[in-house]
Structure formats: structure tokens, C-alpha cells
Design an enzyme around this catalytic site. Structure first.
Site, PDB file in Angstrom:
ATOM      1  N   ARG A 214      13.298 -27.615  17.368  1.00 15.38           N
ATOM      2  CA  ARG A 214      11.917 -27.164  17.551  1.00 15.38           C
ATOM      3  C   ARG A 214      11.783 -25.626  17.755  1.00 15.38           C
ATOM      4  NH1 ARG A 214      12.069 -31.529  20.666  1.00 15.38           N
ATOM      5  NH2 ARG A 214      10.935 -33.424  19.464  1.00 15.38           N
ATOM      6  N   LYS A 236       5.986 -15.734   6.990  1.00 15.00           N
ATOM      7  CA  LYS A 236       5.736 -17.169   6.308  1.00 15.00           C
ATOM      8  C   LYS A 236       7.201 -17.815   5.755  1.00 15.00           C
ATOM      9  CE  LYS A 236       1.367 -16.307   4.129  1.00 15.00           C
ATOM     10  NZ  LYS A 236       0.699 -16.364   2.653  1.00 15.00           N
ATOM     11  N   GLU A 278       5.641  -5.893  -6.550  1.00 13.43           N
ATOM     12  CA  GLU A 278       5.036  -5.969  -5.057  1.00 13.43           C
ATOM     13  C   GLU A 278       4.698  -4.788  -4.524  1.00 13.43           C
ATOM     14  OE1 GLU A 278       4.062  -8.990  -4.426  1.00 13.43           O
ATOM     15  OE2 GLU A 278       5.343 -10.596  -5.050  1.00 13.43           O
ATOM     16  N   LYS A 320       2.414  -3.893   4.368  1.00 14.18           N
ATOM     17  CA  LYS A 320       2.524  -5.331   4.989  1.00 14.18           C
ATOM     18  C   LYS A 320       2.386  -5.788   6.392  1.00 14.18           C
ATOM     19  CE  LYS A 320       4.148  -9.961   3.987  1.00 14.18           C
ATOM     20  NZ  LYS A 320       4.759 -10.948   3.393  1.00 14.18           N
ATOM     21  N   GLU A 330      -3.394 -15.874   7.684  1.00 14.91           N
ATOM     22  CA  GLU A 330      -4.149 -15.854   6.491  1.00 14.91           C
ATOM     23  C   GLU A 330      -5.583 -16.497   6.534  1.00 14.91           C
ATOM     24  OE1 GLU A 330      -1.643 -15.878   3.094  1.00 14.91           O
ATOM     25  OE2 GLU A 330      -3.181 -16.803   1.871  1.00 14.91           O
ATOM     26  N   ARG A 334      -5.260 -11.466   4.873  1.00 15.37           N
ATOM     27  CA  ARG A 334      -3.791 -11.441   4.320  1.00 15.37           C
ATOM     28  C   ARG A 334      -3.755 -11.902   2.700  1.00 15.37           C
ATOM     29  NH1 ARG A 334       1.582 -13.587   7.485  1.00 15.37           N
ATOM     30  NH2 ARG A 334       2.892 -13.429   5.714  1.00 15.37           N
ATOM     31  N   ASN A 338      -2.177 -11.058  -2.160  1.00 17.39           N
ATOM     32  CA  ASN A 338      -1.995 -12.155  -3.383  1.00 17.39           C
ATOM     33  C   ASN A 338      -2.708 -11.418  -4.599  1.00 17.39           C
ATOM     34  OD1 ASN A 338      -0.521 -13.939  -1.996  1.00 17.39           O
ATOM     35  ND2 ASN A 338      -2.006 -14.866  -1.136  1.00 17.39           N
ATOM     36  N   HIS A 341      -1.519 -12.937  -7.964  1.00 16.55           N
ATOM     37  CA  HIS A 341      -0.839 -14.402  -7.710  1.00 16.55           C
ATOM     38  C   HIS A 341      -1.334 -15.437  -8.171  1.00 16.55           C
ATOM     39  CE1 HIS A 341       1.657 -11.569  -5.339  1.00 16.55           C
ATOM     40  NE2 HIS A 341       2.430 -12.431  -4.865  1.00 16.55           N
ATOM     41  N   HIS A 345       1.003 -17.511 -10.498  1.00 16.62           N
ATOM     42  CA  HIS A 345       1.349 -18.671 -10.163  1.00 16.62           C
ATOM     43  C   HIS A 345       1.282 -19.743 -11.394  1.00 16.62           C
ATOM     44  CE1 HIS A 345       1.305 -18.182  -5.700  1.00 16.62           C
ATOM     45  NE2 HIS A 345       2.473 -17.795  -6.068  1.00 16.62           N
ATOM     46  N   HIS A 358       9.227 -14.172 -10.222  1.00 14.91           N
ATOM     47  CA  HIS A 358       8.114 -14.011  -9.267  1.00 14.91           C
ATOM     48  C   HIS A 358       7.438 -12.841  -9.790  1.00 14.91           C
ATOM     49  CE1 HIS A 358       5.099 -14.654  -6.255  1.00 14.91           C
ATOM     50  NE2 HIS A 358       5.564 -13.572  -5.801  1.00 14.91           N
TER      51      HIS A 358
HETATM   52  N1  NAD Z   1       7.529 -15.587   2.654  1.00 15.19           N
HETATM   53  C1  NAD Z   1       7.049 -14.794   1.944  1.00 15.19           C
HETATM   54  O1  NAD Z   1       6.047 -14.314   2.484  1.00 15.19           O
HETATM   55  C2  NAD Z   1       7.394 -14.716   0.528  1.00 15.19           C
HETATM   56  C3  NAD Z   1       6.639 -13.625  -0.112  1.00 15.19           C
HETATM   57  C4  NAD Z   1       7.207 -13.283  -1.541  1.00 15.19           C
HETATM   58  C5  NAD Z   1       8.237 -14.312  -2.118  1.00 15.19           C
HETATM   59  N2  NAD Z   1       8.648 -15.314  -1.314  1.00 15.19           N
HETATM   60  C6  NAD Z   1       9.463 -16.073  -1.980  1.00 15.19           C
HETATM   61  O2  NAD Z   1      10.660 -15.420  -2.208  1.00 15.19           O
HETATM   62  C7  NAD Z   1      11.437 -15.682  -3.502  1.00 15.19           C
HETATM   63  C8  NAD Z   1      11.893 -14.987  -4.361  1.00 15.19           C
HETATM   64  O3  NAD Z   1      12.658 -14.031  -3.873  1.00 15.19           O
HETATM   65  P1  NAD Z   1      13.577 -13.040  -4.480  1.00 15.19           P
HETATM   66  O4  NAD Z   1      12.688 -12.625  -5.637  1.00 15.19           O
HETATM   67  O5  NAD Z   1      14.461 -12.329  -3.424  1.00 15.19           O
HETATM   68  O6  NAD Z   1      14.559 -14.179  -5.199  1.00 15.19           O
HETATM   69  P2  NAD Z   1      15.947 -14.867  -4.835  1.00 15.19           P
HETATM   70  O7  NAD Z   1      16.108 -14.999  -3.469  1.00 15.19           O
HETATM   71  O8  NAD Z   1      16.227 -15.859  -5.641  1.00 15.19           O
HETATM   72  O9  NAD Z   1      17.126 -13.554  -5.245  1.00 15.19           O
HETATM   73  C9  NAD Z   1      17.038 -13.458  -6.675  1.00 15.19           C
HETATM   74  C10 NAD Z   1      18.542 -13.304  -7.026  1.00 15.19           C
HETATM   75  O10 NAD Z   1      19.186 -12.288  -6.770  1.00 15.19           O
HETATM   76  C11 NAD Z   1      20.466 -12.400  -6.124  1.00 15.19           C
HETATM   77  N3  NAD Z   1      20.801 -11.573  -5.014  1.00 15.19           N
HETATM   78  C12 NAD Z   1      20.038 -11.284  -3.978  1.00 15.19           C
HETATM   79  N4  NAD Z   1      20.363 -10.334  -3.345  1.00 15.19           N
HETATM   80  C13 NAD Z   1      21.408  -9.965  -4.068  1.00 15.19           C
HETATM   81  C14 NAD Z   1      22.134  -8.502  -3.974  1.00 15.19           C
HETATM   82  N5  NAD Z   1      22.055  -7.653  -3.008  1.00 15.19           N
HETATM   83  N6  NAD Z   1      23.114  -8.250  -4.977  1.00 15.19           N
HETATM   84  C15 NAD Z   1      23.146  -9.272  -6.041  1.00 15.19           C
HETATM   85  N7  NAD Z   1      22.413 -10.289  -6.083  1.00 15.19           N
HETATM   86  C16 NAD Z   1      21.570 -10.530  -5.199  1.00 15.19           C
HETATM   87  C17 NAD Z   1      20.139 -13.935  -5.500  1.00 15.19           C
HETATM   88  O11 NAD Z   1      21.142 -14.598  -5.314  1.00 15.19           O
HETATM   89  C18 NAD Z   1      19.401 -14.572  -6.591  1.00 15.19           C
HETATM   90  O12 NAD Z   1      20.210 -15.053  -7.625  1.00 15.19           O
HETATM   91  C19 NAD Z   1      10.586 -17.320  -3.714  1.00 15.19           C
HETATM   92  O13 NAD Z   1      10.902 -18.494  -3.298  1.00 15.19           O
HETATM   93  C20 NAD Z   1       8.940 -16.893  -3.391  1.00 15.19           C
HETATM   94  O14 NAD Z   1       8.311 -17.900  -3.006  1.00 15.19           O
HETATM   95  C21 NAD Z   1       8.010 -15.471  -0.268  1.00 15.19           C
HETATM   96 ZN    ZN Z   2       4.565 -12.109  -4.503  1.00 16.39          ZN
END
Ligand code: NAD
Ligand code: ZN
Length: 457
Positions: A214, A236, A278, A320, A330, A334, A338, A341, A345, A358
Site C-alpha cells: 500500500r 502520474k 515537450e 511543470k 488535474e 494541469r 496536454n 496530445h 494520441h 510519443h
Molecule cells: N507520468 C507522466 O506524467 C508521463 C508524461 C509523459 C510521458 N509519460 C510516459 O513516458 C513513456 C515515454 O517515456 P520515454 O520517452 O522516456 O520512453 P522510454 O522509457 O521507452 O525510453 C525510450 C528508450 O530510450 C532508452 N533509454 C532510456 N534512457 C537511456 C539512456 N540514458 N541511454 C540510452 N538509452 C536510453 C529506453 O530503454 C528506451 O528504449 C510513455 O509510456 C508515456 O506514457 C508519462
Molecule cells: Zn507527453
């Protein structure tokens, strides 16, 4: 044009006053509530989030106060503009505070932070740590993180779980591997989970931390631009369901976010550009000066100039953090984060996850949102041109894939999380650069025109 039939209208603007240090109230904000379905944000002058330098200097220092046991030197985001990135000593972490009352936490930003064990260790609770990472990042940074957690700290023992890499593994089965490891290792309530990776790892580890026993202590070590400027901040967390992205999750804030900008040295170019989408978004929705800075410094960002990257990350986190502090869960404001987005999406879903990153989908989505804003007469064409220009320079898409149809957009947008009472609310730009609205009150004919302008059928 916009009708005025909705009962309430929420407009948030800030008095252009100097910030009050450690101000936990929103008293320096002028909030007028008229309509919860539409949020209009003018915030270039909002200075509620405290940007903090451990060793401050120059123009950024406004005043000093104490918060808990940490010495704080506070500066408003408006003041930070004056601080040239080159003046930043990259070995000294910049701290951006996320102001959420008892759940407030620092974001440390700088080069070489993984070589400063005390930064991490001060946020570890208990003696047991579980590092959650993936098979791409583990060979690069896991040893370094384990060393940072344990150097001079023999009482702490660290386990790790290495997940397969990719958005397609952001699911319940993979999440179970985290719980399997935690339970097999007999971790207790006083353990700490550490997310080491991009947004996928951060979202999954955060959700695991929110639900294991929890809720256990949680630290974010983001390693992509996307995670450093966006996903690691704001709490999030979650996983995907086969019927939709991020549908299962929780709001769960970390104890700290540690951004070692050196980790970006190994990030593929395409991932770097995706994260910059972003960064550009923050400029468009609420920080015109930052957008202007980006226009001048995009080449440095693409060339991974460390001080330019550190500045862009800091400024993004400030934006942010400010929005999250004002609207953690949100209820309106917040949602402005987006921009692009909803269209994005639709591209991610319609075109297939994994085809476009993304940030690439968001870039094309922002162009569509900007096009619609222009059709509505809410912005002038100079903004449209500047958005195209900066995205092209960042090597990001400025239109959706050719296979996208109007129907594909409409069917995905109809089930968007921002649909309320059958009305699709969008984030659109309105007024001078740096101003946006979140509203369902726009001419639907203009939306149709935008979709047809970007789709062949
Ligand atoms: N929680 C939130 O507020 C929020 C906001 C935006 C996006 N997201 C989420 O984030 C995700 C996308 O994140 P992302 O773009 O970081 O993608 P990701 O986590 O898939 O990373 C992208 C790629 O880069 C690689 N990688 C990461 N760090 C590295 C480094 N330093 N050197 C070499 N390779 C590296 C990873 O292994 C992966 O293959 C999505 O699932 C999205 O829904 C969440
Ligand atoms: Zn985004």
C-alpha cells in the site's frame, strides 16, 4: 465561435509581483472561477514554484529562507530567465522544488549527480532498496546507481529488477515481475523503490511503489529528455491496458527526482528530439520567453551542449512543477500540459504504438492544435510559422502520417480522457505566444477543417 452557455469559466492569471519565499498559499495568484470546463492560463509571471540553487548567484537570487533542514535560496521562474546557462556550475545541482505541502520534493538537476552519493542517500528510507530498470539502461547505469546508493553507507542493501525494454511491456505482467522481486527479497514497508530509466520505467516503478504494501518510498532517476522534463515530475504513475494507454494507475509523488544530465550522452538522437517536443510545449502554453530562448538555442540542444540541456530541463521542470503544485490531480489547469496530445494520441493509436515516438506524435499534434487555434482567429499567423520552424529545426514531424484519416482521428478523439458530457475539450493557443485555453467551446466546423487539412481522406 465559442458559445457562452457553459455555466462556469476558470481563468488563472498571476499578478506580476515578486515571489514570496516558501509561499504555500496561492495568494499571489489571481483566480477567477467561471467555468470548470474551460481553463484559461496566463502564467508568464506566476512565481509560486521556487527555483533553488544550492549555491545561488547572480540575478537568480531573490531571497533566502529555510524550509525544514535545507537552506533555500529562492528565485522566481521569471528571474531565472536572466541567468545565462553558461553561468551555471554544472557540478552544483540546481534544485527545483515541487510545492505540494507535506508531499513536496526536490528535483536535482546537473552533471555528475550520480557521483554525489549524499544527494540520493538523504532520500532513502529504511535499509532496503529495489532499483527498477530495463535491459538497455542496466548495462549503462545500474552499477553507478548501486554505488551511489551504497558508497559509505554499508547498512543499505540494494536489489534490482531488470525489465524488458519497451512501451509494449508497460503492462500488468511486467509489473508483476517488480512485485515478484520485492516479495522474494522480503522487502518491507520501509523500503525504497528507485526508478532508473525513461518514462516507461518511471511510470511502472512509481505505480509499483504506490501499491506495494500500500505504498513505499519512491525515487525517480530519469534518463531520457522526455522523463527528465515531463514524466518523472508530478506523480502520474501507471501502466497500459490493451484497450488504451495509461488507463491503470495512481497519483503517487516521489521523494525526489535526480536528473544527472550526463545520462543523456547515451540517448539516441531520435529519443532526444522526441523529448524536446515537450520542452517546446512548455514555451507555447505558458512561457514565451522560454520559447524565444529555445528558438535561439535549438542547435545547442541538438548538439547536446550540457549547459543548454541543463537550462532547458530546469526551465521545463519549473513550468511543470508550477502547474502540478496548482492542480496536482488535474481538475483543469494541469490538462493544459496536454497541448497536442489529443491529436497525438490519435496518431499513436491509429498509426500503431511504437511506430512514432510519443514526442513525435505530440509534435504533429501541436501543429494541428495551432492550426485550429489560427482558424478560430485566436492567434496570429506568426505563431503558426514559428511553431513549424522550431519543430522542423528539431527534426520533428509537422504533420501526421499520411495513412491517418479524418475518421481515425475522430474515432480515437471521441474516447479521449478530456471528453466531458460528450464534449471534446482541447488545449488551444489563444492570444499572444505563451497563452492557452482548455475548452470545449470552439467552432466544431473549424476542427473539421483542421482534420481535413491534415488528412488526405
Ligand atoms: N507520468 C507522466 O506524467 C508521463 C508524461 C509523459 C510521458 N509519460 C510516459 O513516458 C513513456 C515515454 O517515456 P520515454 O520517452 O522516456 O520512453 P522510454 O522509457 O521507452 O525510453 C525510450 C528508450 O530510450 C532508452 N533509454 C532510456 N534512457 C537511456 C539512456 N540514458 N541511454 C540510452 N538509452 C536510453 C529506453 O530503454 C528506451 O528504449 C510513455 O509510456 C508515456 O506514457 C508519462
Ligand atoms: Zn507527453
Amino acid at each position: 465561435m465559442a458559445s457562452t452557455t457553459n455555466p462556469l469559466y476558470a481563468s488563472l492569471s498571476a499578478k506580476p509581483s515578486l515571489p514570496k519565499p516558501n509561499n504555500n498559499s496561492s495568494s499571489d495568484l489571481f483566480v477567477r472561477v467561471q467555468n470548470v470546463n474551460a481553463v484559461s492560463l496566463r502564467s508568464s509571471f506566476v512565481s509560486r514554484t521556487t527555483a533553488v540553487e544550492l549555491i545561488g548567484g547572480g540575478n537568480s537570487v531573490l531571497s533566502a529562507t529555510r524550509m525544514g533542514s535545507r537552506s533555500m535560496i529562492c528565485a522566481s521562474s521569471a528571474q531565472v530567465v536572466d541567468q545565462s546557462p553558461s553561468k551555471t556550475d554544472s557540478k552544483v545541482p540546481t534544485i527545483v522544488e515541487v510545492d505540494l505541502g507535506s508531499r513536496s520534493y526536490p528535483i536535482y538537476i546537473g552533471s555528475g549527480l550520480l557521483d554525489q552519493p549524499e544527494l540520493l542517500q538523504r532520500h532513502v528510507h529504511g535499509k532496503r532498496v529495489l532499483v527498477v530498470t530495463n535491459n538497455t539502461i542496466a548495462p549503462l547505469y545500474l552499477d553507478k546507481v548501486v554505488d551511489a546508493l551504497t558508497r559509505g553507507n554499508p547498512n543499505v542493501s540494494v536489489d534490482s529488477v531488470i525489465l524488458p525494454d519497451g512501451e509494449k511491456y508497460k503492462d500488468m505482467d511486467t509489473l508483476m515481475k517488480v512485485f515478484d522481486k520485492a516479495i522474494e527479497s522480503r522487502l518491507d514497508r520501509r523500503s525504497t523503490f528507485v526508478a532508473l530509466g525513461g518514462g516507461v520505467i518511471g511510470d511502472m516503478c512509481g505505480y509499483a511503489a504506490a501499491s506495494f504494501l500500500r505504498g513505499v518510498n519512491f525515487i525517480q532517476i530519469p534518463t531520457t529528455v522526455m522523463a527528465q522534463v515531463d514524466s518523472s515530475v508530478g506523480g502520474k504513475t501507471g501502466i497500459n491496458h490493451r484497450l488504451g494507454k495509461n488507463l491503470i494507475g495512481a497519483f503517487y509523488q516521489p521523494q525526489c527526482v535526480l536528473i544527472d544530465t550526463d545520462t543523456l550522452n547515451t540517448l539516441p538522437d531520435r529519443e532526444l528530439a522526441s523529448g524536446l517536443a515537450e520542452v517546446i510545449k512548455y514555451g507555447l502554453i505558458r512561457d514565451a520567453e522560454f520559447f524565444e530562448w529555445q528558438e535561439k538555442n535549438l542547435k545547442s540542444l541538438l548538439a547536446r551542449d550540457p549547459s543548454a540541456l541543463a537550462y532547458a530541463i530546469k526551465r521545463s521542470c519549473e513550468n511543470k512543477a508550477e502547474v502540478v503544485s496548482l492542480d496536482e490531480k488535474e481538475s483543469g489547469l494541469r490538462a493544459t500540459l496536454n497541448l497536442g496530445h489529443t491529436f497525438g494520441h490519435a496518431i499513436e493509436t491509429g498509426f500503431g504504438y511504437g511506430q512514432w515516438l510519443h514526442g513525435e506524435a505530440v509534435a504533429a499534434g501541436m501543429v494541428m492544435a495551432v492550426d485550429l487555434s489560427y482558424r478560430l482567429g485566436w492567434i496570429d499567423d506568426s505563431i503558426v510559422k514559428r511553431v513549424h520552424q522550431i519543430l522542423r529545426e528539431a527534426k520533428l514531424p509537422t504533420a501526421p502520417p499520411e495513412t491517418m484519416t479524418v475518421e481515425m482521428f475522430k474515432s480515437v478523439m471521441a474516447v479521449d480522457k478530456k471528453v466531458a458530457d460528450g464534449l471534446l475539450r482541447l488545449i488551444l493557443l489563444k492570444g499572444p505566444l505563451g497563452n492557452c485555453v482548455f475548452t470545449g467551446e470552439y467552432d466544431k466546423k473549424a476542427l473539421d477543417e483542421t482534420l481535413h487539412a491534415f488528412c488526405k481522406s
